[in-house]
Write an enzyme that holds these catalytic residues in place. Structure first.
Site, PDB file in Angstrom:
ATOM      1  N   HIS A 262      -6.925  -6.906   2.086  1.00 55.03           N
ATOM      2  CA  HIS A 262      -5.967  -5.838   2.419  1.00 55.03           C
ATOM      3  C   HIS A 262      -5.461  -5.951   3.859  1.00 55.03           C
ATOM      4  CE1 HIS A 262      -3.974  -2.072   1.663  1.00 55.03           C
ATOM      5  NE2 HIS A 262      -4.502  -1.538   2.736  1.00 55.03           N
TER       6      HIS A 262
ATOM      7  N   PHE B 163      -2.905   6.347  10.460  1.00 53.03           N
ATOM      8  CA  PHE B 163      -4.155   5.657  10.132  1.00 53.03           C
ATOM      9  C   PHE B 163      -4.751   5.079  11.411  1.00 53.03           C
ATOM     10  CE2 PHE B 163      -6.888   2.463   8.185  1.00 53.03           C
ATOM     11  CZ  PHE B 163      -7.450   3.202   7.146  1.00 53.03           C
TER      12      PHE B 163
ATOM     13  N   LEU C 140       2.091   0.312   6.744  1.00 51.51           N
ATOM     14  CA  LEU C 140       3.051  -0.090   5.719  1.00 51.51           C
ATOM     15  C   LEU C 140       4.251   0.846   5.647  1.00 51.51           C
ATOM     16  CD1 LEU C 140       0.779  -1.336   2.802  1.00 51.51           C
ATOM     17  CD2 LEU C 140       2.283  -2.702   4.269  1.00 51.51           C
ATOM     18  N   GLU C 141       4.090   2.066   6.097  1.00 51.89           N
ATOM     19  CA  GLU C 141       5.188   3.031   6.072  1.00 51.89           C
ATOM     20  C   GLU C 141       6.043   2.985   7.333  1.00 51.89           C
ATOM     21  OE1 GLU C 141       2.351   3.630   3.187  1.00 51.89           O
ATOM     22  OE2 GLU C 141       1.850   4.003   5.283  1.00 51.89           O
TER      23      GLU C 141
ATOM     24  N   GLU D 253     -13.333  -5.970   4.948  1.00 58.42           N
ATOM     25  CA  GLU D 253     -13.992  -7.015   4.162  1.00 58.42           C
ATOM     26  C   GLU D 253     -13.115  -7.559   3.048  1.00 58.42           C
ATOM     27  OE1 GLU D 253     -17.770  -5.595   2.835  1.00 58.42           O
ATOM     28  OE2 GLU D 253     -18.394  -5.052   4.865  1.00 58.42           O
TER      29      GLU D 253
ATOM     30  N   ARG E  11      -7.140  -2.898  23.842  1.00 62.29           N
ATOM     31  CA  ARG E  11      -5.716  -3.249  23.921  1.00 62.29           C
ATOM     32  C   ARG E  11      -4.775  -2.048  23.901  1.00 62.29           C
ATOM     33  NH1 ARG E  11      -8.621  -7.091  21.772  1.00 62.29           N
ATOM     34  NH2 ARG E  11      -8.037  -9.289  21.858  1.00 62.29           N
TER      35      ARG E  11
ATOM     36  N   ILE F 276      -7.193  -2.737  11.420  1.00 61.69           N
ATOM     37  CA  ILE F 276      -8.486  -3.337  11.747  1.00 61.69           C
ATOM     38  C   ILE F 276      -8.982  -4.097  10.523  1.00 61.69           C
ATOM     39  CG2 ILE F 276     -10.869  -2.897  12.461  1.00 61.69           C
ATOM     40  CD1 ILE F 276      -9.830  -0.313  13.820  1.00 61.69           C
TER      41      ILE F 276
END
Length: 154
Positions: free
Chosen positions: A92, A26, A61-62, A89, A131, A86
């Protein structure tokens, strides 16, 4: 002060170390930059390419479950987590950031293997790009330093 650094040299020699890397897909352009910088630094620190296992997972999460599988194999001196979260809105962002971070820490403590956590948590894509390279290199240095330190402590 006991435990304080008393002139102890930082050990950044990666020769003979085995390193596992888990990269989230992701935000792949950013995590790819993290991985590129991390792998370049591992090479500079003399970690042999044949001693690096690099696996991909869908998202942050994985990452902990893949780190756990690598840790359970007992083949690695240190592990590296790469990802990018990132803010959006919704809530999550907090969920993913908190749970992935807690999972990485738990794997490290449960298996007594150092894990350099380079899962970026940023407000926007510009911050992530700013970064990515340094954090990727830093993760490699942290992994090598901590692998050497734990070897000295055990």
């Amino acid at each position: 002060m006991q435990g304080a650094d008393k002139g102890q040299a930082i050990q950044l020699d990666g020769e003979d170390l085995r390193i596992g890397i888990v990269q989230a897909r992701f935000n792949e352009a950013i995590t790819g930059k993290l991985a590129e910088a991390c792998l370049a630094e591992l090479h500079d620190l003399k970690v042999a390419a044949k001693h690096i296992e690099h696996v991909m997972v869908p998202g942050a999460l994985e990452v902990p479950v893949a780190l756990q599988a690598l840790a359970e194999s007992e083949r690695y001196d240190a592990l590296i987590a790469l990802g990018c979260i990132i803010r959006g809105e919704t809530y999550h962002f907090e969920l993913v950031a908190n749970e992935s971070g807690a999972g990485v820490t738990r794997v490290s403590l449960d298996h007594q293997v150092p894990i350099a956590n380079a899962i970026l948590t940023v407000e926007n894509e510009a911050q992530a790009w700013a970064r990515a390279e340094e954090k990727g290199r830093d993760a490699a240095r942290v992994a090598v330093e901590m692998a050497n330190l734990l070897e000295d402590l055990t």
